[in-house]
Design an enzyme around this catalytic site. Structure first.
Site, PDB file in Angstrom:
ATOM      1  N   ALA A  12       0.659  -1.665  -0.409  1.00  0.00           N
ATOM      2  CA  ALA A  12      -0.080   0.050   0.174  1.00  0.00           C
ATOM      3  C   ALA A  12       1.013   1.214  -0.309  1.00  0.00           C
ATOM      4  O   ALA A  12       2.225   1.724   0.582  1.00  0.00           O
ATOM      5  CB  ALA A  12      -1.090   0.023   1.333  1.00  0.00           C
ATOM      6  N   GLY A  56       0.813  -5.150   1.213  1.00  0.00           N
ATOM      7  CA  GLY A  56      -0.878  -4.929   0.348  1.00  0.00           C
ATOM      8  C   GLY A  56      -0.267  -5.611  -1.044  1.00  0.00           C
ATOM      9  O   GLY A  56      -1.214  -6.770  -1.776  1.00  0.00           O
ATOM     10  N   GLU A  58      -0.609  -9.530  -0.522  1.00  0.00           N
ATOM     11  CA  GLU A  58      -1.954  -9.315  -0.195  1.00  0.00           C
ATOM     12  C   GLU A  58      -3.036  -9.601  -1.663  1.00  0.00           C
ATOM     13  O   GLU A  58      -4.298 -10.439  -1.688  1.00  0.00           O
ATOM     14  CB  GLU A  58      -2.695  -8.679   0.482  1.00  0.00           C
ATOM     15  CG  GLU A  58      -1.434  -9.000   2.401  1.00  0.00           C
ATOM     16  CD  GLU A  58      -2.276  -7.739   2.874  1.00  0.00           C
ATOM     17  OE1 GLU A  58      -1.796  -6.049   3.201  1.00  0.00           O
ATOM     18  OE2 GLU A  58      -2.875  -7.987   3.917  1.00  0.00           O
ATOM     19  N   GLU A  78       4.611  -5.377   6.969  1.00  0.00           N
ATOM     20  CA  GLU A  78       3.835  -4.229   7.926  1.00  0.00           C
ATOM     21  C   GLU A  78       4.587  -3.674   9.419  1.00  0.00           C
ATOM     22  O   GLU A  78       4.363  -2.715   9.721  1.00  0.00           O
ATOM     23  CB  GLU A  78       1.880  -3.876   8.105  1.00  0.00           C
ATOM     24  CG  GLU A  78       1.858  -4.131   6.453  1.00  0.00           C
ATOM     25  CD  GLU A  78       1.956  -5.374   6.000  1.00  0.00           C
ATOM     26  OE1 GLU A  78       3.069  -6.400   5.753  1.00  0.00           O
ATOM     27  OE2 GLU A  78       1.127  -5.580   4.174  1.00  0.00           O
TER      28      GLU A  78
HETATM   29  C1  HXC Z   1       4.761   4.384  -1.078  1.00  0.00           C
HETATM   30  C2  HXC Z   1       7.246   3.150  -2.160  1.00  0.00           C
HETATM   31  C3  HXC Z   1       6.983   2.126  -1.566  1.00  0.00           C
HETATM   32  C4  HXC Z   1       4.957   2.236  -0.911  1.00  0.00           C
HETATM   33  C5  HXC Z   1       7.934   1.978  -2.579  1.00  0.00           C
HETATM   34  N1  HXC Z   1       8.355   3.401  -2.756  1.00  0.00           N
HETATM   35  N2  HXC Z   1       7.303   1.276  -2.256  1.00  0.00           N
HETATM   36  N3  HXC Z   1       6.170   4.134  -1.966  1.00  0.00           N
HETATM   37  N4  HXC Z   1       4.862   3.394  -0.722  1.00  0.00           N
HETATM   38  N5  HXC Z   1       4.678   0.723  -0.273  1.00  0.00           N
HETATM   39  C6  HXC Z   1       8.727   3.914  -3.214  1.00  0.00           C
HETATM   40  C7  HXC Z   1       9.924   4.510  -2.853  1.00  0.00           C
HETATM   41  O1  HXC Z   1       9.917   5.584  -1.529  1.00  0.00           O
HETATM   42  C8  HXC Z   1      10.543   4.937  -3.389  1.00  0.00           C
HETATM   43  O2  HXC Z   1      10.097   6.607  -3.608  1.00  0.00           O
HETATM   44  C9  HXC Z   1      10.754   4.191  -4.872  1.00  0.00           C
HETATM   45  O3  HXC Z   1       9.395   3.646  -4.414  1.00  0.00           O
HETATM   46  C10 HXC Z   1      11.404   3.240  -4.780  1.00  0.00           C
HETATM   47  O4  HXC Z   1      11.429   2.579  -4.001  1.00  0.00           O
HETATM   48  P1  HXC Z   1      13.349   2.102  -3.066  1.00  0.00           P
HETATM   49  O5  HXC Z   1      12.925   2.204  -1.776  1.00  0.00           O
HETATM   50  O6  HXC Z   1      14.305   3.907  -3.526  1.00  0.00           O
HETATM   51  O7  HXC Z   1      13.822   1.427  -3.616  1.00  0.00           O
HETATM   52  P2  HXC Z   1      15.134  -0.121  -3.171  1.00  0.00           P
HETATM   53  O8  HXC Z   1      16.478   1.389  -2.875  1.00  0.00           O
HETATM   54  O9  HXC Z   1      15.023  -0.629  -4.367  1.00  0.00           O
HETATM   55  O10 HXC Z   1      13.863  -0.807  -2.443  1.00  0.00           O
HETATM   56  C11 HXC Z   1      12.663  -1.296  -2.516  1.00  0.00           C
HETATM   57  C12 HXC Z   1      12.179  -1.704  -1.056  1.00  0.00           C
HETATM   58  C13 HXC Z   1      11.655  -0.416  -0.975  1.00  0.00           C
HETATM   59  C14 HXC Z   1      12.113  -3.198  -0.123  1.00  0.00           C
HETATM   60  C15 HXC Z   1      10.626  -2.848  -1.634  1.00  0.00           C
HETATM   61  O11 HXC Z   1      11.092   0.359  -1.176  1.00  0.00           O
HETATM   62  C16 HXC Z   1      10.447  -0.692   0.889  1.00  0.00           C
HETATM   63  O12 HXC Z   1      10.688  -1.171   1.854  1.00  0.00           O
HETATM   64  N6  HXC Z   1       9.023  -0.293   0.792  1.00  0.00           N
HETATM   65  C17 HXC Z   1       8.241  -0.421   1.226  1.00  0.00           C
HETATM   66  C18 HXC Z   1       7.690  -2.079   1.867  1.00  0.00           C
HETATM   67  C19 HXC Z   1       6.350  -2.303   2.447  1.00  0.00           C
HETATM   68  O13 HXC Z   1       6.605  -1.869   3.964  1.00  0.00           O
HETATM   69  N7  HXC Z   1       5.355  -2.141   2.012  1.00  0.00           N
HETATM   70  C20 HXC Z   1       4.559  -2.414   2.835  1.00  0.00           C
HETATM   71  C21 HXC Z   1       3.190  -1.189   2.720  1.00  0.00           C
HETATM   72  S1  HXC Z   1       1.479  -0.976   4.305  1.00  0.00           S
HETATM   73  P3  HXC Z   1      11.330   7.808  -4.521  1.00  0.00           P
HETATM   74  O14 HXC Z   1      10.263   8.859  -4.465  1.00  0.00           O
HETATM   75  O15 HXC Z   1      12.090   8.181  -2.656  1.00  0.00           O
HETATM   76  O16 HXC Z   1      12.273   7.312  -5.705  1.00  0.00           O
HETATM   77  C22 HXC Z   1       0.842  -2.803   3.503  1.00  0.00           C
HETATM   78  C23 HXC Z   1      -0.501  -2.683   3.765  1.00  0.00           C
HETATM   79  C24 HXC Z   1      -1.556  -2.974   3.636  1.00  0.00           C
HETATM   80  O17 HXC Z   1       1.446  -2.667   2.261  1.00  0.00           O
HETATM   81  C25 HXC Z   1      -2.309  -3.418   4.281  1.00  0.00           C
HETATM   82  C26 HXC Z   1      -3.264  -2.029   4.189  1.00  0.00           C
HETATM   83  C27 HXC Z   1      -5.112  -1.923   4.083  1.00  0.00           C
END
Ligand code: HXC
Length: 256
Positions: free
Chosen positions: A64, A107, A110, A130
């Site tokens: 998400a 997400g 999921e 998360e």
């Molecule tokens: C918003 C995101 C994102 C996310 C990546 N990006 N994941 N933006 N939400 N979930 C964006 C980064 O901010 C960055 O933007 C660009 O995508 C590239 O990501 P990087 O981090 O620079 O890439 P990298 O170093 O290769 O790392 C990849 C990664 C990391 C390991 C996947 O991006 C990461 O940990 N992402 C978050 C994963 C996460 O926590 N997902 C769960 C979310 S909560 P910029 O602008 O800086 O270039 C969830 C809840 C669901 O999903 C339930 C809902 C009800």
């Protein structure tokens, strides 16, 4: 339709692609609505028999959109019933295959598990990170992953937030098949084309019946299966399928 999602058809297959590669296909409300609308449109199109949901080379979807959620408080996210609309994607009756390259996290993992099964590339990575954000999965991760891979492995994934590679995900039962990264979408479309060629009523029924295995007691599930099996003898595709076998020809399923 938002340009954050691309749709196309290939024969009887409806293809939906997340198109926010710069943000690793992070799922915001616009993406959610577009994917759901596309899946529902394919579901009501009788020429489509299977759906493939895919992302981009680096990510299926990295979760998400954290920037969309970050500023929300508990009352607001509850009032929005944030991401509850994904149930409409689950409810789509046409079989759905997730074709996964790169990250399927949070997400993204999921939504992958909302599909009927997943085909992934060798370098795909899965996880429910998360916990690192101070929250937990919110659209089925704790429930669907636990049913797919068991409580011990699911608990470890949710408590540590670590990522699992494709081979481990295959062995655990999270995904159905691993192929070369470059072959993921082609393989998923080929598989979807095979599925779409089968009897549509039988496809709908077998999906429902397999899903019942997660809900019902064994006796109730077996009874449901037997009743569905009997009922399908009322379909013209049963007559055609069995006649074609006996006549040593390819069946032409027509029921919609
Ligand atoms: C918003 C995101 C994102 C996310 C990546 N990006 N994941 N933006 N939400 N979930 C964006 C980064 O901010 C960055 O933007 C660009 O995508 C590239 O990501 P990087 O981090 O620079 O890439 P990298 O170093 O290769 O790392 C990849 C990664 C990391 C390991 C996947 O991006 C990461 O940990 N992402 C978050 C994963 C996460 O926590 N997902 C769960 C979310 S909560 P910029 O602008 O800086 O270039 C969830 C809840 C669901 O999903 C339930 C809902 C009800």
């Amino acid at each position: 339709m938002s340009d954050l999602v691309i749709t196309r058809t290939q024969g009887p297959v409806g293809i939906i692609q997340f198109n926010r590669p710069e943000q690793l296909n992070a799922l915001n409300a616009t993406v959610a609505q577009a994917v759901i609308a596309a899946a529902q449109a394919f579901d009501s199109n009788p020429s489509i028999g299977c759906i493939v949901l895919t992302g981009s080379p680096k990510a299926f979807a990295a979760g998400a959109d954290i920037s969309e959620m970050a500023g929300m408080n508990a009352a607001e996210i509850a009032r929005l019933d944030y991401f509850a609309e994904w149930q409409q994607f689950v409810d789509v009756k046409t079989p759905k295959i997730a074709a996964v390259n790169g990250y399927a996290l949070g997400g993204g993992c999921e939504v992958m598990m909302m599909c009927d099964f997943a085909i992934a590339g060798e370098n795909a990575k899965f996880g429910q990170p998360e916990i690192k954000l101070g929250v937990i999965a919110g659209i089925g991760g704790t429930q669907r992953m636990t049913r797919l891979i068991g409580r011990s492995r699911s608990m470890e994934m949710h408590l540590t937030g670590r990522m699992m590679g494709a081979q481990e995900a295959l062995q655990a039962g999270l995904i159905a098949r691993v192929v070369a990264d470059d072959d993921v979408v082609t393989d998923a479309i080929k598989t979807a084309t095979t599925i779409a060629g089968y009897s549509r009523p039988a496809l709908r029924m077998v999906r429902e019946t397999v899903m019942r295995a997660e809900e019902l007691s064994l006796q109730d599930g077996l009874l449901h299966e037997r009743r569905v099996f009997h009922a399908l003898f009322g379909s013209e595709d049963q007559t055609e399928g069995m006649a074609a076998f006996l006549e040593k020809r390819k069946p032409a399923f027509t029921a919609r």
